[in-house]
Motif scaffolding. Structure first.
Motif, PDB file in Angstrom:
ATOM      1  N   PHE A 123       0.617  -0.836   0.461  1.00  0.00           N
ATOM      2  CA  PHE A 123      -0.099  -0.094  -0.504  1.00  0.00           C
ATOM      3  C   PHE A 123       1.217   1.125   0.331  1.00  0.00           C
ATOM      4  O   PHE A 123       0.708   2.375  -0.808  1.00  0.00           O
ATOM      5  CB  PHE A 123      -1.387  -0.058   1.265  1.00  0.00           C
ATOM      6  N   LEU A 124       1.773   1.484   0.634  1.00  0.00           N
ATOM      7  CA  LEU A 124       2.515   2.682   1.390  1.00  0.00           C
ATOM      8  C   LEU A 124       3.471   2.518  -0.288  1.00  0.00           C
ATOM      9  O   LEU A 124       3.963   3.922  -0.565  1.00  0.00           O
ATOM     10  CB  LEU A 124       3.322   2.681   2.575  1.00  0.00           C
ATOM     11  N   GLY A 125       4.463   1.831  -0.046  1.00  0.00           N
ATOM     12  CA  GLY A 125       5.765   1.377  -0.513  1.00  0.00           C
ATOM     13  C   GLY A 125       4.598   1.785  -2.613  1.00  0.00           C
ATOM     14  O   GLY A 125       5.603   2.496  -3.324  1.00  0.00           O
ATOM     15  N   ILE A 151       8.080  -9.992  -1.748  1.00  0.00           N
ATOM     16  CA  ILE A 151       7.628 -11.170  -1.931  1.00  0.00           C
ATOM     17  C   ILE A 151       6.706 -11.810  -2.580  1.00  0.00           C
ATOM     18  O   ILE A 151       6.166 -12.389  -3.110  1.00  0.00           O
ATOM     19  CB  ILE A 151       7.641 -11.604  -0.650  1.00  0.00           C
ATOM     20  N   THR A 164      10.119   2.319   6.669  1.00  0.00           N
ATOM     21  CA  THR A 164       9.453   2.608   7.748  1.00  0.00           C
ATOM     22  C   THR A 164       8.944   2.531   9.372  1.00  0.00           C
ATOM     23  O   THR A 164       8.434   1.174   9.260  1.00  0.00           O
ATOM     24  CB  THR A 164       8.559   2.283   6.603  1.00  0.00           C
ATOM     25  N   LYS A 212       9.109  -3.769  15.533  1.00  0.00           N
ATOM     26  CA  LYS A 212       8.870  -2.134  14.868  1.00  0.00           C
ATOM     27  C   LYS A 212      10.382  -1.694  15.613  1.00  0.00           C
ATOM     28  O   LYS A 212      11.497  -1.077  14.890  1.00  0.00           O
ATOM     29  CB  LYS A 212       8.139  -1.645  14.531  1.00  0.00           C
ATOM     30  N   GLY A 260      -1.571   5.980  11.518  1.00  0.00           N
ATOM     31  CA  GLY A 260      -2.647   5.290  11.036  1.00  0.00           C
ATOM     32  C   GLY A 260      -2.377   6.054   9.427  1.00  0.00           C
ATOM     33  O   GLY A 260      -2.454   7.155   9.417  1.00  0.00           O
TER      34      GLY A 260
END
Ligand code: NAD
Length: 244
Positions: free
Chosen positions: A18-20, A39, A113, A146, A171
């Motif tokens: 999504f972000l990538g 992947i 991130t 994380k 979020g």
């Protein structure tokens, strides 16, 4: 958004997520050279290197083949996955592997991130900044791993000339999201909308995905931009000392 094209060659790890994907698109839009490592295969408009970040030879080979000088590492299992061993393997060991591959291949920059959750201890976080310590007891395995990955990235700053930075989004919402809206919809579809946690004054930070992606581009740009010189007036007030 800036139209500045840079000298770097970018690889977005998790670039089919999504972000990538938004980061890949913004780099493309400003004319930078970018590839994706993931992947999962999803898109074919930029060079794609399939692989697992826990496999150093795959990461190294992709970096060498693409000529990458700046890695933006967004890969992670979903926070909702209830598998501590997978979180540890991908987030901690995978990030360690990316750092080792970056140092071995002479990559100049690594943007990671992280997550705002790394400083969440179950109580309200209001008006805090990056000086807030990581809680001694983590919220869960996702945030624990994380935080550990973030520490590895920051400790790697300067190793073999590598410059590193970590960002902590809260979020994220926007086009391409597969987590937040799906979760909200499942609550709605399951008829669970009549439950309320708290007294309706609870707050949570959400950021539009395009803005989070842009923050990654800025972080990469700023990693090797020297800070602006102080104004002459401040130099006059505090003359340089040559005593020590
Ligand atoms: P996403 O699942 O859409 O994207 C992650 C990508 O990483 C996926 O394409 C996945 O295939 C890839 N990936 C996972 N494991 C991999 C592995 N072992 N090797 C190679 N690729 C692998 O998730 P997202 O929402 O885009 O999240 C991106 C980053 O932002 C993550 O690091 C996440 O922790 C962080 N984050 C997300 C949110 C949010 O609300 N979505 C909030 C804060 C932080």
């Amino acid at each position: 958004m800036t139209s500045r094209k840079t000298q770097d060659v970018y690889m977005v790890i998790g670039g089919n997520g999504f972000l990538g994907r938004h980061i890949v698109q913004q780099l493309q839009e400003r004319g930078d050279i970018v590839s994706a490592f993931d992947i999962v295969a999803r898109y074919d408009d930029v060079p794609f290197y399939p692989g697992d970040i826990t496999d150093q030879s795959s990461v190294e080979s992709a970096i060498r083949r693409s000529g990458t000088t700046c890695i933006i590492h967004t890969a992670s299992p979903h926070a909702s996955l209830n598998k501590p061993d997978v979180f540890h393997k991908v987030n901690v060991e995978g990030t360690r592997t990316i750092i080792a591959a970056a140092v071995a291949t002479g990559v100049r920059k690594l943007v990671f991130t992280s997550s705002a959750g790394v400083v969440f201890n179950g109580t309200d976080n209001i008006d805090i900044d990056e000086r807030v310590p990581i809680p001694e007891v983590p919220m869960d395995a996702y945030n624990d791993t994380k935080a550990k990955a973030e520490a590895l990235v920051l400790e790697a700053n300067g190793k073999g000339g590598l410059l590193t930075v970590a960002l902590r989004p809260a979020g994220i919402f926007g086009p391409g999201d597969r987590q937040a809206m799906t979760g909200f919809y499942q609550v709605y579809e399951g008829g669970k909308t009549h439950f309320q946690v708290g007294d309706n004054t609870n707050m949570f930070d959400w950021t539009y995905v395009g803005n989070v992606a842009y923050a990654h581009l800025l972080a990469a740009d700023k990693l090797d931009t020297p800070p602006p010189a102080p104004p002459i007036s401040s130099l006059e007030k505090e003359p340089l000392s040559f005593d020590d």
